[in-house]
Each structure stands twice: as C-alpha cells, then as structure tokens.
Design an enzyme around this catalytic site. Structure first.
Site, PDB file in Angstrom:
ATOM      1  N   LYS A  60       0.830  -1.201   0.000  1.00 49.09           N
ATOM      2  CA  LYS A  60       0.000   0.000   0.000  1.00 49.09           C
ATOM      3  C   LYS A  60       0.866   1.254   0.000  1.00 49.09           C
ATOM      4  O   LYS A  60       2.017   1.240   0.460  1.00 49.09           O
ATOM      5  CB  LYS A  60      -0.944   0.018   1.204  1.00 49.09           C
ATOM      6  CG  LYS A  60      -0.257   0.112   2.553  1.00 49.09           C
ATOM      7  CD  LYS A  60      -1.261   0.118   3.685  1.00 49.09           C
ATOM      8  CE  LYS A  60      -0.580   0.262   5.048  1.00 49.09           C
ATOM      9  NZ  LYS A  60       0.096   1.542   5.242  1.00 49.09           N
ATOM     10  N   LYS A  92       0.720  -0.199   9.949  1.00 49.77           N
ATOM     11  CA  LYS A  92       1.837   0.309   9.159  1.00 49.77           C
ATOM     12  C   LYS A  92       1.603   1.773   8.790  1.00 49.77           C
ATOM     13  O   LYS A  92       0.476   2.243   8.683  1.00 49.77           O
ATOM     14  CB  LYS A  92       2.005  -0.533   7.896  1.00 49.77           C
ATOM     15  CG  LYS A  92       2.313  -2.010   8.180  1.00 49.77           C
ATOM     16  CD  LYS A  92       3.652  -2.181   8.877  1.00 49.77           C
ATOM     17  CE  LYS A  92       4.021  -3.645   9.057  1.00 49.77           C
ATOM     18  NZ  LYS A  92       3.251  -4.320  10.105  1.00 49.77           N
ATOM     19  N   ASP A  93       2.704   2.488   8.538  1.00 45.01           N
ATOM     20  CA  ASP A  93       2.673   3.924   8.274  1.00 45.01           C
ATOM     21  C   ASP A  93       1.869   4.270   7.032  1.00 45.01           C
ATOM     22  O   ASP A  93       1.792   3.490   6.086  1.00 45.01           O
ATOM     23  CB  ASP A  93       4.100   4.452   8.106  1.00 45.01           C
ATOM     24  CG  ASP A  93       4.950   4.227   9.339  1.00 45.01           C
ATOM     25  OD1 ASP A  93       5.424   3.096   9.539  1.00 45.01           O
ATOM     26  OD2 ASP A  93       5.131   5.173  10.116  1.00 45.01           O
ATOM     27  N   ARG A  94       1.305   5.458   7.033  1.00 45.72           N
ATOM     28  CA  ARG A  94       0.531   5.938   5.876  1.00 45.72           C
ATOM     29  C   ARG A  94       1.448   6.486   4.794  1.00 45.72           C
ATOM     30  O   ARG A  94       1.350   6.097   3.625  1.00 45.72           O
ATOM     31  CB  ARG A  94      -0.475   7.021   6.313  1.00 45.72           C
ATOM     32  CG  ARG A  94      -1.317   7.575   5.152  1.00 45.72           C
ATOM     33  CD  ARG A  94      -2.356   8.546   5.653  1.00 45.72           C
ATOM     34  NE  ARG A  94      -1.761   9.736   6.241  1.00 45.72           N
ATOM     35  CZ  ARG A  94      -1.396  10.813   5.554  1.00 45.72           C
ATOM     36  NH1 ARG A  94      -1.537  10.856   4.236  1.00 45.72           N
ATOM     37  NH2 ARG A  94      -0.878  11.861   6.172  1.00 45.72           N
TER      38      ARG A  94
END
Length: 354
Positions: free
Chosen positions: A56, A85-87
C-alpha cells in the site's frame, strides 16, 4: 534521582558522544520509507480465511481493512491484520478476511488496486490473522540534507554497537500529541470500550508512561545496562528474568546486546522489578498517578518492554547527498526512534505533555 525529561525533550542516547544530530529530511515521498512485515511463518494453504500479501501507499492499515471488507461484503471485524503500518510509506503486510465456504470476488484485485492497494499473493489459512503475531519489520529508508557526512556514519556505527532506546515514536501520540490529551480525558472519567474501540488511547497512555521511564534511565546513563532489581529481557524474545545482582556475566551479555533492561507497560499486576529499578517505576507512578490509576481501572494487564533495541542486519550506504538505511526491528519497535537519534527533524519531536 534526576527529574524526568518532559516529552518534548526526551533525551537522545547518542548526544553525550556526538552532540545533537544535524538537520535532515526523510519521507519526502512514500518510496523513501519502505516497510515490509516479516511474519515468521507461512499460511497453510487451506482454511476459512483468505490471507493477502498486499502493498500500500498513502493509506493506513485501518483504511485498507475497510476497503477489503467492503470489497468482500463482510464487516470490518472479519478482517485481520498483525501490525499497523505507516501511511506515508510503501508498506507490505499480510491481511486476512473470513470467507468460509465462499470465494473472493473475481474482481477483488482490481477493486483494491483502484484504492491504491496492490495484491501480491492470496493464500488460505485456517485462522484469522491476529494482532502482534509477526516477528519483525524490515525497513529501507532514505535520508538527505546537511546530516549526510562522516558524522552520520560514526553515529550510525555507535547505534549499531550500543543499541537504540526503544521509545514509542511520535505517531503513537497523534498529531500535536492529541491522542495523549484524549487518553487523559477518557481515563479521567473512566475508560469505556465504546469510547476507544481499538484500545488506541490505552496504548497511548501506556506508551507515554514507558517513555517517561526510559527518559529517566537515559538521563542517568543506565538505559542500556542492568541495575539491581532490573527485569532483563532476552534480545528478540519476550523471555524475561529478575536480576538481583548484576554480575560480570550479565554485564557482558548486556554489553553485547544479548539481553536488555526492561521497563513496565502499566496496568494491573506485579511488575517484577525491585530495588533501584523499582524506584524508577515508582517515581513514574507517583508523577502520573491519574494515568496509572485510570489504566488499572480499565483492567489493562501489566506487561514489560525492552528499554533498548538492537539493529538487526544494519546497513548504511551514502551516495552523494543521500543516505540509505536498511535494518530489521522487532515488532512493536519504531523506525522513528532510530531516526531521531540520527537526524533533527520537526516530525520526530515527541509531543508536549497534554
């Protein structure tokens, strides 16, 4: 005992050796911050749950959960994931969706691609993917700016040798520390699940208290070595044991990063610490009595977390004005805790007390 540092000034372990880090840039694009989940086991290839290995960009894990649930026509609770998880990153991780006796939609891959999610693999497994079951995360980061110098290489080598304070990163506290302010308010009136469905505010409060404890140890220079009464944790595991006397063997094992001192994640139960180590925990509890009481009333179980983390498979490459960092961290540890030791950047400043 020294006064604990406030959260907008939690100390850096490398400053006594090198001084403050220089200014640098990171995460200018998602490709500058790549995270890959290391599960530690393989799905079995059969069962009621469809597991998807996805990539992503520009999305949080919970946003992907909602997209996947909508595409499969199931409630969000039918979707499982191990880590958040980080954006602003390129992240790869496993998700699961409960599809007993039915196939995934024929256009599932296309639907998710339209949301910014790429599906690399689909495989069945008998059980839902649960939080915190992955073993580690692999990071590949790019940084730039005036920080790129021989001093960066020296600081990196020092961290590889001595380890990194295992602080919770600024993302745990939300923009401007708003999650911490919300946690205080919710715990003051009595925590209710309907106010905090994912338990994020409980986690925020415990993270803050842990960082306060770590700050005390950093301030006194014993964050990476055992003190009497410590609870030692074996590197890379949850195995722990109480330390009555810090002998030469234990000191040597801590020096080679085989084991680490630990700190309490506040809640109901016995912390197992004694002596000097218990004194640090008691000081945090006295200073933040309302938070500790609120967590106990919420029924959170006391746990422990290593005060230090070891950089696994570390590598630094510098080419002209850009440095690339590669390393593995155990689950629950933050790459931003590593970065704040290396570069000065406003987004790495931990939030002021809420």
């Amino acid at each position: 005992m020294s006064e604990p540092y406030r959260p907008d000034g939690w100390p850096l372990a490398s400053v006594p050796e090198f001084g403050p880090p220089r200014a640098g840039e990171f995460r200018a694009t998602p490709e500058d911050f790549v995270v890959e989940e290391i599960l530690g086991f393989a799905p079995e290839g059969h069962g009621e749950h469809l597991w998807l290995w996805i990539e992503k960009r520009g999305l949080t894990t919970l946003e992907v959960v909602r997209h996947l649930a909508r595409a499969c026509g199931v409630p969000a609770r039918a979707v499982g994931y191990s880590g958040m998880k980080d954006r602003i990153a390129v992240t790869r991780q496993w998700l699961s969706v409960h599809l007993p006796g039915q196939q995934a939609p024929d256009d599932l891959v296309e639907q998710l691609a339209g949301c910014g999610v790429r599906v690399h693999q689909q495989v069945r497994h008998p059980r839902k993917l649960k939080r915190g079951v992955h073993r580690a995360n692999r990071f590949s980061l790019r940084i730039s700016g005036e920080v790129i110098s021989d001093a960066l290489e020296a600081r990196w080598a020092w961290l590889c040798r001595h380890g990194v304070p295992n602080l919770f990163g600024p993302q745990r506290f939300g923009p401007g520390g708003r999650n911490l302010a919300r946690a205080r308010a919710v715990l003051a009136r009595g925590w209710r699940k309907r106010d905090d469905r994912e338990g994020m505010l409980l986690s925020t409060a415990r993270s803050y208290l842990f960082n306060e404890l770590a700050a005390m140890r950093l301030a006194e220079g014993n964050w990476s070595r055992l003190v009497p009464g410590d609870v030692a944790m074996l590197d890379g595991t949850a195995s722990q044991f109480a330390v009555e006397v810090v002998d030469a063997e234990l000191s040597e094992r801590a020096d080679r990063l085989d084991l680490h001192p630990s700190g309490v994640l506040w809640g109901v139960g016995d912390s197992l610490a004694a002596g000097q180590a218990e004194g640090y925990e008691r000081a945090v509890a006295e200073r933040h009595e309302a938070l500790c009481h609120g967590l106990e009333q919420a029924g959170v179980k006391m746990a422990r977390r290593a005060l230090r983390l070891r950089l696994d498979q570390p590598r630094l490459e510098i080419e002209k004005s850009v440095a690339r960092l590669d390393f593995h961290l155990p689950r629950g540890s933050f790459a931003t805790a590593v970065l704040r030791e290396l570069i000065e950047h406003p987004t790495l400043t931990l939030p002021a007390e809420g």
